[in-house]
Scaffold this active site. Structure first.
Site, PDB file in Angstrom:
ATOM      1  N   HIS A  18       1.064  -1.346   0.132  1.00 10.17           N
ATOM      2  CA  HIS A  18      -0.305  -0.056  -0.050  1.00 10.17           C
ATOM      3  C   HIS A  18       0.710   1.353  -0.049  1.00 10.17           C
ATOM      4  O   HIS A  18       1.278   2.351  -0.794  1.00 10.17           O
ATOM      5  CB  HIS A  18      -0.935   0.026   1.373  1.00 10.17           C
ATOM      6  N   ASP A 116      -6.395   4.823   1.433  1.00  8.07           N
ATOM      7  CA  ASP A 116      -6.435   3.494   0.306  1.00  8.07           C
ATOM      8  C   ASP A 116      -7.086   3.074   0.586  1.00  8.07           C
ATOM      9  O   ASP A 116      -7.969   3.503   1.151  1.00  8.07           O
ATOM     10  CB  ASP A 116      -4.978   3.071   0.774  1.00  8.07           C
TER      11      ASP A 116
END
Ligand code: UDP
Length: 482
Positions: A18, A116
């Site tokens: 991520h 995210d």
């Protein structure tokens, strides 16, 4: 108070998979679109070392800050059955107060918050502080389509047709998802992973925009469906911006033992083997892979991790660690026999530098989306070995849709035999290699075109930047009038 430049606050959940693309998005907003940016990282002890590792190995532009939020302790909130996805969601929830505090303490309130997929609960903070809110999907548009479509599906249909009868999951306007490739949370409605996943699917369409790390020419059909009100557009609600492929660039002038070894190998002769930042194999599977590599007689670089039974994502919070220990779990004599042909790198390797080296000719990968993009931008053919999460979907797309990979036939938890590994590696490095390499090279140029000025991904991010500028002007005008 506001500055004259738009300022993006980006939120990355733990794990390199991520952090890397979120950081790249921040860098791009700064370097190409005139932003200031702050990347907030939710840390476990290890993700702290991950970001330090990245900071050291990569130039970070002056106008981009990386802020590590204090480590979160979720030990009292989980039990041994809590899956990785649910753990990440809980970590992100626990980190919200420190994120709020950190943003409130900034001299200028950021114009936009970009999170995210695990960070969508932070939308409450952007609403409270009057910031635009975006979600950045660090995976495919197809995965986004599944995520936003699932909450609107009759759960009983999913349970009976897909989970019980193994029928494919239909997504309007998109390829359907085969049972074998299903994203795990879809499988059990009573599991916390399912509840968290559905929540994310519901929250995402409330964003001002959904950014995806893909590009128009890679997923035209799915992106078309996401923008079409008669297909998925009515669920997506927010505009979908394909802004990729955003991948970590190669550090100029890099040198290391691994790269030095690669310099001495013939062009396109080495297969690179890695299961991403979190992937682990069982002891039996590790042995089979070692033998498969040896039998294939190809040169190789293998990033190895100590075997773990029954948990393919065991290393997800432990990565970024370098280790100089010689692995003692490989078959007897493996290292000596393969001294000339192969290199075993414990735990972590400089992947982008390896993949861009001319001696590398193929990538045996778990098909994590960052690894996939890194492979594509280097025009490399892949051997697809998906382990968990949406990797099965990625492998299907790579083999059946895009045509840049050959997939192993056996799927976990079945142990892939040394013979199958040997044959598949040979197929990619010798037999079919040229055809899929040619396809991969075409995609490489299409990716470059998408990101260059005037390209589809460049334009998509310009639209986001434009919205941020309009919001900034509006807030300034309001403040001046008050
Ligand atoms: N990575 C790396 N060295 C390693 C393993 C992974 O630099 O030894 C990087 C890799 O280049 C990629 C990221 O970590 O950018 C992994 O992301 P991906 O989406 O491929 O997989 P995940 O770790 O999320 O499963």
């Amino acid at each position: 108070m506001q500055t004259t430049k738009p300022h993006a606050a980006l939120l990355a959940s733990p794990g390199m998979g991520h952090f890397i693309p979120v950081l790249e998005l921040g860098k791009r907003l700064v370097s190409e679109h005139g932003f200031n940016a702050t990347v907030f990282v939710v840390t476990t002890d290890t993700s702290l070392s991950q970001s330090q590792l990245l900071k050291k190995s990569h130039p970070i532009p002056k106008l981009l800050d990386i802020v590590l939020l204090p480590p979160v302790d979720i030990s009292t909130l989980i039990n041994p059955t809590t899956g990785i996805l649910a753990q990440l969601a809980i970590m992100m929830r626990q980190a919200l107060p420190s994120l709020r505090q950190a943003i409130s303490a900034m001299k200028f309130c950021p114009t936009a918050l970009i999170v995210d997929i695990f960070g969508t609960e932070a939308f409450a903070i952007s609403e409270e502080l009057n910031m635009l809110k975006y979600v950045f999907i660090t995976s495919t548009a197809w995965f986004l389509a599944l995520t936003i479509h699932l909450p609107t599906l009759d759960a009983k249909v999913v349970e009976e047709e897909h989970v019980r009868n193994h029928e494919p999951l239909m997504i309007p306007g998109c390829s359907s998802v085969r049972f074998e490739d299903t994203f795990e949370p879809v499988l059990d409605r009573n599991n916390q992973m399912y509840i968290e996943y559905i929540r994310m699917g519901v929250q995402m369409p409330t964003a001002d925009g959904i950014l995806v790390n893909t590009w128009q020419d890679l997923e035209p059909k799915t992106l078309g469906a996401l923008g079409d009100k008669r297909k998925l557009g009515w669920v997506a609600q927010a505009p979908v911006y394909a802004v990729g492929p955003l991948v970590r660039p190669v550090k100029p002038g890099s040198s290391s033992d691994v790269l030095g070894w690669l310099d001495m190998q013939p062009q396109q002769s080495v297969v690179y083997v890695s299961f991403g930042s979190g992937g682990t194999l069982s002891a039996k599977q590790t042995t089979e892979l070692a033998w498969g590599l040896e039998l294939s007689e190809q040169r190789f670089i293998w990033v190895v991790r100590p075997p773990v039974e029954d948990d393919a994502a065991a290393a997800i919070f432990k990565t970024g660690h370098r280790s100089d220990n010689t692995p003692d779990f490989l078959p007897d004599g493996f290292l000596t026999r393969n001294q000339k042909k192969g290199l075993v790198v414990p735990m972590w390797a400089p992947q982008t530098e390896i993949l861009s080296h001319p001696s590398v000719g193929g990538f045996l990968s778990h098909c994590g989306w960052n690894s996939t993009l890194e492979s594509i931008v280097n025009g490399l053919p892949m051997i697809a070995w998906p382990l968990y999460a949406e990797q099965g979907m990625n492998a299907t797309m790579l083999t059946e849709d895009i045509g840049v990979a050959v997939r192993l036939k056996s799927t976990p938890p079945v142990v892939v035999s040394r013979e199958e590994i040997e044959t598949t590696i040979r197929q990619v490095m010798e037999d079919k290699g040229d055809a899929i390499r040619a396809r991969a090279k075409t995609l490489k140029s299409s990716a470059e075109k998408a990101l260059s000025k005037g390209g589809s991904s460049y334009n998509s991010l310009s639209y986001v930047a434009n919205d941020c500028e309009i919001r900034l002007r509006y807030i300034k005008t309001k403040a001046e009038g008050a």
